[in-house]
Enzyme design. Sequence first.
Site, mmCIF file in Angstrom:
data_model
loop_
_atom_site.group_PDB
_atom_site.id
_atom_site.type_symbol
_atom_site.label_atom_id
_atom_site.label_comp_id
_atom_site.label_asym_id
_atom_site.label_seq_id
_atom_site.Cartn_x
_atom_site.Cartn_y
_atom_site.Cartn_z
ATOM 1 N N SER A 73 0.909 -1.029 -0.261
ATOM 2 C CA SER A 73 -0.079 0.164 -0.307
ATOM 3 C C SER A 73 0.345 0.762 -0.266
ATOM 4 O O SER A 73 1.522 1.842 -0.949
ATOM 5 C CB SER A 73 -1.299 -0.318 1.307
ATOM 6 O OG SER A 73 -2.032 -0.936 1.276
ATOM 7 N N HIS A 114 5.849 12.945 7.018
ATOM 8 C CA HIS A 114 6.012 14.300 6.858
ATOM 9 C C HIS A 114 6.917 15.260 8.212
ATOM 10 O O HIS A 114 6.452 14.720 9.307
ATOM 11 C CB HIS A 114 4.344 15.554 6.638
ATOM 12 C CG HIS A 114 3.437 14.635 5.354
ATOM 13 N ND1 HIS A 114 3.540 15.131 4.729
ATOM 14 C CD2 HIS A 114 2.611 14.047 6.141
ATOM 15 C CE1 HIS A 114 3.105 14.424 3.742
ATOM 16 N NE2 HIS A 114 2.056 13.590 4.137
ATOM 17 N N CYS A 161 -1.913 -3.269 3.499
ATOM 18 C CA CYS A 161 -2.913 -4.081 2.909
ATOM 19 C C CYS A 161 -2.566 -5.877 4.226
ATOM 20 O O CYS A 161 -4.164 -6.529 3.613
ATOM 21 C CB CYS A 161 -3.334 -4.243 1.964
ATOM 22 S SG CYS A 161 -2.289 -4.591 0.820
#
Lengths: 134, 134
Positions: free
Chosen positions: B69, B74, B89
């Site tokens: 996935s 950040h 996943c």
Amino acid sequence: MTGIEWIVEAHGCDPQSLAEMPRLQQLFADMVREIGLRPVGEAQWHQFPASPQSQQPGGITGLCLLAESHLAVHTFPEHGSLCLNLFCCKPRPQWDFGKYIKKHFAAQTVNVRQLERDYATASGLKVFAKAGGR
Amino acid sequence: MTGIEWIVEAHGCDPQSLAEMPRLQQLFADMVREIGLRPVGEAQWHQFPASPQSQQPGGITGLCLLAESHLAVHTFPEHGSLCLNLFCCKPRPQWDFGKYIKKHFAAQTVNVRQLERDYATASGLKVFAKAGGR
């Protein structure tokens, strides 16, 4: 300061639509325009090969780096499902994920969770809303 | 079938470390190796300009498309904070986000949430664990 991450799962979608790259790219383009997001560079896309066990085409993943944080989508044609993340570190208007995904991917149910992402004060722990009906 | 998304916020980090691109790239490399992730293509990186109001350098965003996935980070040097997402996943071993981020970014607190991402049966709504202490 608190960011918001929208975490979306759609089920009962039309499998073919989940394997159409232009349709997924249009989803990003529409979100960028309608929510007022600011991409930083081109989105990255990948289509997975179809599973030999499945009658369905391969799923697609897309990622887009935003000035506001990021946008991510994964589709699972073999399950008729789509998972979407939008992380905005600044306030943005609400967007009707359910309406869009039902219209363009024929989803039967769309669940939208909103999580606080508190990147300034270390208190962002709760899931504060479940919006959108099944 | 249920995927898991780990949603991590770290606070009280060393601001300089949050602006060092090689350190962030090493985070991804270490996660890929230690968790056994499979990137699909190169990670995308972007460093934002320093804010004129801030004495700190600009933050960094990184995104990596995985066979499992995606991985997203950040950093906010102006707040001493870092936000990380890992969506898998398929089942993966637990990874000690707190230990790593405290060691490499001098975080004072690391919060880890795990969300179910149910992409097959439309029942993945709950936040089922909060791991990692402040």
